[in-house]
Write a protein that holds these residues in place. Sequence first.
Motif, short mmCIF file in Angstrom:
data_model
loop_
_atom_site.label_atom_id
_atom_site.label_comp_id
_atom_site.label_asym_id
_atom_site.label_seq_id
_atom_site.Cartn_x
_atom_site.Cartn_y
_atom_site.Cartn_z
N ILE A 1 0.84 -1.20 0.00
CA ILE A 1 0.00 0.00 0.00
C ILE A 1 0.87 1.24 0.00
N GLN A 2 1.98 1.18 0.71
CA GLN A 2 2.80 2.37 0.86
C GLN A 2 4.22 1.99 1.26
N TYR B 1 -8.91 10.55 2.96
CA TYR B 1 -7.65 9.80 2.92
C TYR B 1 -7.89 8.32 3.24
N GLN C 1 -9.54 6.59 0.35
CA GLN C 1 -8.59 6.32 -0.75
C GLN C 1 -7.65 5.17 -0.40
N GLN C 2 -7.17 5.13 0.85
CA GLN C 2 -6.26 4.04 1.23
C GLN C 2 -6.98 2.70 1.07
N ILE D 1 -7.20 1.79 -2.59
CA ILE D 1 -5.93 1.26 -3.11
C ILE D 1 -5.78 -0.22 -2.73
N ARG E 1 -1.92 8.20 -7.34
CA ARG E 1 -1.64 6.77 -7.41
C ARG E 1 -2.84 6.01 -7.98
N GLN F 1 -2.18 10.03 -3.08
CA GLN F 1 -3.05 8.86 -3.25
C GLN F 1 -3.94 9.01 -4.49
N GLN F 2 -4.47 10.21 -4.71
CA GLN F 2 -5.33 10.42 -5.89
C GLN F 2 -4.52 10.14 -7.16
N TYR G 1 -3.20 13.05 0.49
CA TYR G 1 -4.41 12.85 -0.31
C TYR G 1 -4.09 13.01 -1.80
#
Lengths: 187, 187
Positions: free
Chosen positions: A69-70, B132, B135-136, B139, A138, A135-136, A132
């Motif tokens: 995820i990150q 946020y 979105q997480q 993903i 991504r 993420q958008q 944010y």
Amino acid sequence: MDRLRNHIEEIAELTDQEYENVKTFFTLRRVKRNQYLQQEGDLAKYEFLVLSGIFRMFYLDEEGKEHIIQFAGQNWWMADYQAYFNQKPATLHILCMADAEVLYTTLEGRETLSANFHKMEHFFRVKLTNGYVAQQRRIVSLLSGSPQQRYEEFGQLYPHLMQKIPKKYIAEYLGVSRETLSRLYSG
Amino acid sequence: MDRLRNHIEEIAELTDQEYENVKTFFTLRRVKRNQYLQQEGDLAKYEFLVLSGIFRMFYLDEEGKEHIIQFAGQNWWMADYQAYFNQKPATLHILCMADAEVLYTTLEGRETLSANFHKMEHFFRVKLTNGYVAQQRRIVSLLSGSPQQRYEEFGQLYPHLMQKIPKKYIAEYLGVSRETLSRLYSG
């Protein structure tokens, strides 16, 4: 702890007295490579600010496959936010990829800081805004980018991570097979 | 404009005087079905709060294929945030799917409100936090969910959208082919 002050003051300047109060909400922890900072099922009690080192946060599916995820390097904030903001058990793992130091804070700490200091509420808002936006971007890339576009965008956004993280994990992060990435970028 | 006040006061209560000031930063606009609120290349000057109606925000790739980044129904905030926060031309289209009313504000308005009212900075931080987290979660779903899991999660999260949006667009949002979705859910 001055690293924390420097990090906050990139966005909001604090008086010495304010900083003395702010720093009481953070605790330092050292983490070694291959050590878990959080595993699925742990109460997601903390949010982490990475001072040094690298982490990856991932979801492990039923077949035992990792979905990254990150990544998080220096000055990145990281948490399983859905679990953290609801104070529930985590569904994501956080694993240390290079010896690290993190500061952690609780949700109560974050909310108290935000309520007591308009400056800190501002700081957290700006950090969330940046997160944010990333993420958008991504999501756009995951939905529409070719493997090559995704890989090149990653390199532009995160040149430091590109150097330090094995391609295998970058491929997982990008949702691209390792074979595809190898074919595109041999060596 | 009381809808704005109700929306803000779900998070932060305002005095009459504060609200009188806050509302001067917002402008109402009516939008008809199939009308664009923003097209690729437009300066992303505004952020939108949807009062009624439905929108979809999408990236149009070089082959003319839509990739849906977000739907937005009542009380949702929406912008091409990367472009908006940098005041650059948009890369995303925003199209009205059902007659709508929106309030829009500028980046300068948002920042002034946040600086002048700690309550409004808090409001925006909480809204960003929710965005946020969503979105997480998205993903995670894009990387690891099967088409069926993605579709069912969408239905749980957004039952109202599920009823109102044609399956074709839900399939696009989920990154699933329409055929796959039809096979899973005939009818």
